[in-house]
Design a protein around this motif. Sequence first.
Motif, short mmCIF file in Angstrom:
data_model
loop_
_atom_site.label_atom_id
_atom_site.label_comp_id
_atom_site.label_asym_id
_atom_site.label_seq_id
_atom_site.Cartn_x
_atom_site.Cartn_y
_atom_site.Cartn_z
N LEU A 1 52.55 6.52 29.33
CA LEU A 1 52.13 7.37 28.19
C LEU A 1 52.17 8.95 28.39
CD1 LEU A 1 49.30 5.32 27.02
CD2 LEU A 1 51.39 5.65 25.81
N GLY B 1 45.78 3.21 25.81
CA GLY B 1 45.52 1.82 25.40
C GLY B 1 43.68 1.77 25.80
N GLY B 2 43.12 0.40 25.85
CA GLY B 2 42.10 0.27 25.98
C GLY B 2 41.48 0.60 27.34
N ILE C 1 42.49 3.03 29.38
CA ILE C 1 42.44 4.43 29.49
C ILE C 1 41.18 4.77 28.86
CG2 ILE C 1 43.13 6.59 28.69
CD1 ILE C 1 44.61 6.03 31.13
N THR D 1 46.09 4.39 21.56
CA THR D 1 47.66 4.27 21.34
C THR D 1 48.12 2.88 21.12
OG1 THR D 1 48.07 4.34 23.77
CG2 THR D 1 48.20 6.41 22.53
N SER D 2 47.44 1.95 21.68
CA SER D 2 47.95 0.60 21.57
C SER D 2 47.15 0.03 20.33
CB SER D 2 47.35 -0.47 22.82
OG SER D 2 45.87 -0.39 22.90
N ASP E 1 39.83 -1.93 18.05
CA ASP E 1 38.90 -2.55 18.77
C ASP E 1 37.96 -1.66 19.87
OD1 ASP E 1 37.12 -4.47 20.02
OD2 ASP E 1 38.59 -5.83 20.32
N SER E 2 38.94 -1.30 20.89
CA SER E 2 38.04 -0.78 21.92
C SER E 2 37.69 0.70 21.87
CB SER E 2 38.81 -0.89 23.24
OG SER E 2 40.29 -0.42 23.14
N LYS F 1 34.91 -8.38 35.00
CA LYS F 1 35.48 -7.34 34.18
C LYS F 1 34.16 -6.70 33.54
CE LYS F 1 38.68 -7.21 31.61
NZ LYS F 1 39.62 -7.42 30.53
N ASN F 2 34.26 -5.17 33.30
CA ASN F 2 33.51 -4.65 32.52
C ASN F 2 32.05 -4.53 33.04
OD1 ASN F 2 35.65 -3.64 30.86
ND2 ASN F 2 35.42 -5.56 29.79
N VAL G 1 52.60 6.23 16.80
CA VAL G 1 52.87 5.87 18.48
C VAL G 1 53.07 4.50 18.73
CG1 VAL G 1 51.50 8.04 18.92
CG2 VAL G 1 50.41 5.70 18.86
N THR H 1 56.48 2.75 19.99
CA THR H 1 56.73 2.53 21.45
C THR H 1 55.95 1.49 22.07
OG1 THR H 1 55.33 4.36 22.02
CG2 THR H 1 57.93 4.80 21.67
N LEU H 2 54.84 0.96 21.48
CA LEU H 2 54.16 -0.28 21.95
C LEU H 2 55.33 -1.36 22.09
CD1 LEU H 2 51.18 -0.86 22.76
CD2 LEU H 2 51.16 -1.90 20.64
N LYS I 1 35.21 -3.64 12.18
CA LYS I 1 34.39 -3.43 13.59
C LYS I 1 33.28 -2.38 13.29
CE LYS I 1 34.28 -2.76 18.32
NZ LYS I 1 34.67 -2.85 19.51
N1 LIG Z 1 35.27 -0.82 24.99
C1 LIG Z 1 35.59 -1.95 24.02
O1 LIG Z 1 34.58 -2.25 23.26
C2 LIG Z 1 36.65 -2.79 24.35
C3 LIG Z 1 37.08 -3.75 23.43
C4 LIG Z 1 38.08 -4.47 23.69
C5 LIG Z 1 38.91 -4.31 24.82
N2 LIG Z 1 38.37 -3.43 25.70
C6 LIG Z 1 39.17 -3.24 27.12
O2 LIG Z 1 40.67 -2.64 26.58
C7 LIG Z 1 41.36 -3.08 27.56
C8 LIG Z 1 42.73 -3.65 26.99
O3 LIG Z 1 43.24 -2.56 26.31
P1 LIG Z 1 44.78 -2.43 25.66
O4 LIG Z 1 45.16 -4.23 25.30
O5 LIG Z 1 45.12 -1.41 25.08
O6 LIG Z 1 45.51 -2.67 27.25
P2 LIG Z 1 46.31 -1.53 28.22
O7 LIG Z 1 45.27 -0.22 27.82
O8 LIG Z 1 46.57 -1.79 29.34
O9 LIG Z 1 47.67 -0.88 27.25
C9 LIG Z 1 48.63 -2.06 27.28
C10 LIG Z 1 49.84 -1.27 27.79
O10 LIG Z 1 50.45 -0.84 26.89
C11 LIG Z 1 50.95 0.50 26.96
N3 LIG Z 1 50.84 1.25 26.08
C12 LIG Z 1 49.60 1.73 25.18
N4 LIG Z 1 50.14 2.24 24.07
C13 LIG Z 1 51.38 2.45 24.24
C14 LIG Z 1 52.33 3.11 23.33
N5 LIG Z 1 51.88 3.52 22.26
N6 LIG Z 1 53.54 2.97 23.71
C15 LIG Z 1 54.21 2.37 24.86
N7 LIG Z 1 53.29 1.69 25.66
C16 LIG Z 1 51.91 1.80 25.27
C17 LIG Z 1 50.02 0.76 28.29
O11 LIG Z 1 50.62 1.86 29.25
C18 LIG Z 1 49.87 -0.58 28.93
O12 LIG Z 1 50.92 -0.93 29.94
C19 LIG Z 1 40.69 -4.01 28.62
O13 LIG Z 1 40.41 -3.34 29.62
C20 LIG Z 1 39.51 -4.39 27.95
O14 LIG Z 1 38.34 -4.52 28.65
C21 LIG Z 1 37.21 -2.65 25.54
#
Ligand SMILES: NC(=O)c1ccc[n+]([C@@H]2O[C@H](COP(=O)([O-])OP(=O)(O)OC[C@H]3O[C@@H](n4cnc5c(N)ncnc54)[C@H](O)[C@@H]3O)[C@@H](O)[C@H]2O)c1
Length: 353
Positions: free
Chosen positions: A49, A104-105, A107, A129-130, A136-137, A151-152, A169, A172-173, A218
């Motif tokens: 990112l 994403g989650g 970070i 950004t995801s 959610d996160s 985990k966590n 954003v 690009t996901l 949520k």
């Molecule tokens: N805190 C909470 O309440 C909570 C709730 C649910 C999940 N989580 C946590 O969230 C994490 C999962 O999050 P996730 O699914 O976002 O995974 P992630 O952060 O790994 O993102 C997924 C992938 O997408 C890429 N990406 C993200 N945004 C992008 C964009 N706009 N353009 C291009 N690429 C992009 C990231 O670099 C990564 O490779 C887990 O660690 C989980 O434990 C936390």
Amino acid sequence: MAETDCIHVSTPVGGYDILFAPGGLQHLDQILAARGLTGRTIVGTNTTLAPLYGRALAGQLPNAVTVTLPDGEQHKTLETCRVVYSGLAQLGLDRHGLIIALGGGVIGDLLGFVAATYMRGVRLVQVPTSLLAMVDSSVGGKTGVDLPEGKNLVGAFKQPELVVIDPDVLQTLPDIEWRCGLAEVIKHGLLADPALLDSALLQRERAAEFIPRAVRVKVEVVQQDPFEQNIRAHLNLGHTFAHALEQVSGYTWKHGEAVAVGLVAAARLSARLGLCSPDLPAQVERLLGKVGLPVRFGPYDPANLWQAMAVDKKWQDGRNRFVLLQGIGAPVVRDNVPPEEVMAVLKELADQP
Ligand SMILES: NC(=O)c1ccc[n+]([C@@H]2O[C@H](COP(=O)([O-])OP(=O)(O)OC[C@H]3O[C@@H](n4cnc5c(N)ncnc54)[C@H](O)[C@@H]3O)[C@@H](O)[C@H]2O)c1
Ligand SMILES: [Zn+2]
């Protein structure tokens, strides 16, 4: 500047806004300045990112530096935190500083935990950004990192000053990440908002329309139960099954895909127990199938899945516990579900092609 929508979240330690701002990343400097979120700023992001959005963002903000982490859940560790803490100290961030978690989650969780703990807490802005991070996160204040044991397992509640959601954003996901986010959106639809259960709505070009609805579900839950003592458990719909599948597959299944099958399993179990209409499972399966999510476990032994569920940390005193549906918008928590009913669902979903 078009700020299309804003949800205020009340928490025990104050409140914050979730701002829906298509194109908002282009003028985040103005958004932050308008809220007094200024001062020494760290834009924390990852190697994927940073070139897409992170560097431009840091360039736009006065007094900002980018801290770039490796991409991937395997880096959501205390070791990465330690590297970040040292980086922040070397950059001279003091307790008046601001951390922007852009990603994403992974970070959001890691930098949220850093923001909760560095100098006993600095201000945090979440820029998810995801799709998963947006719906959610980034909402609810849970932050943390993984241990080799699970985990966590280490974390803190840390409420942000602001969450900024810029759906642009999402262009690009990667597709698979999009679909995984949709699994959580559909979960929110099943829990509280049937309008989200429409495959025509769940399209990327309509993200700005449906994301606020999914976030609202949520927000409603976490406002009622900020410290996860009761109804926040509803957000685990499908997740007991999903965690078992992730574990039995050696984490080759992505979380969102496992959640999709978990939602099917929860709906089937609900119907078996006579809690909901017998039509609900087929409706759930149809929708998940339409958006490209899996609805079967694959070649896993149901006994192994059951075993994996039985060690779930949420099952207290040897009693099992499932979040089930009495219908769309009517979640219910049930303890002591007859194991043979669960087993029957596992067999149905494992056997069929
Ligand atoms: N805190 C909470 O309440 C909570 C709730 C649910 C999940 N989580 C946590 O969230 C994490 C999962 O999050 P996730 O699914 O976002 O995974 P992630 O952060 O790994 O993102 C997924 C992938 O997408 C890429 N990406 C993200 N945004 C992008 C964009 N706009 N353009 C291009 N690429 C992009 C990231 O670099 C990564 O490779 C887990 O660690 C989980 O434990 C936390
Ligand atoms: Zn989930």
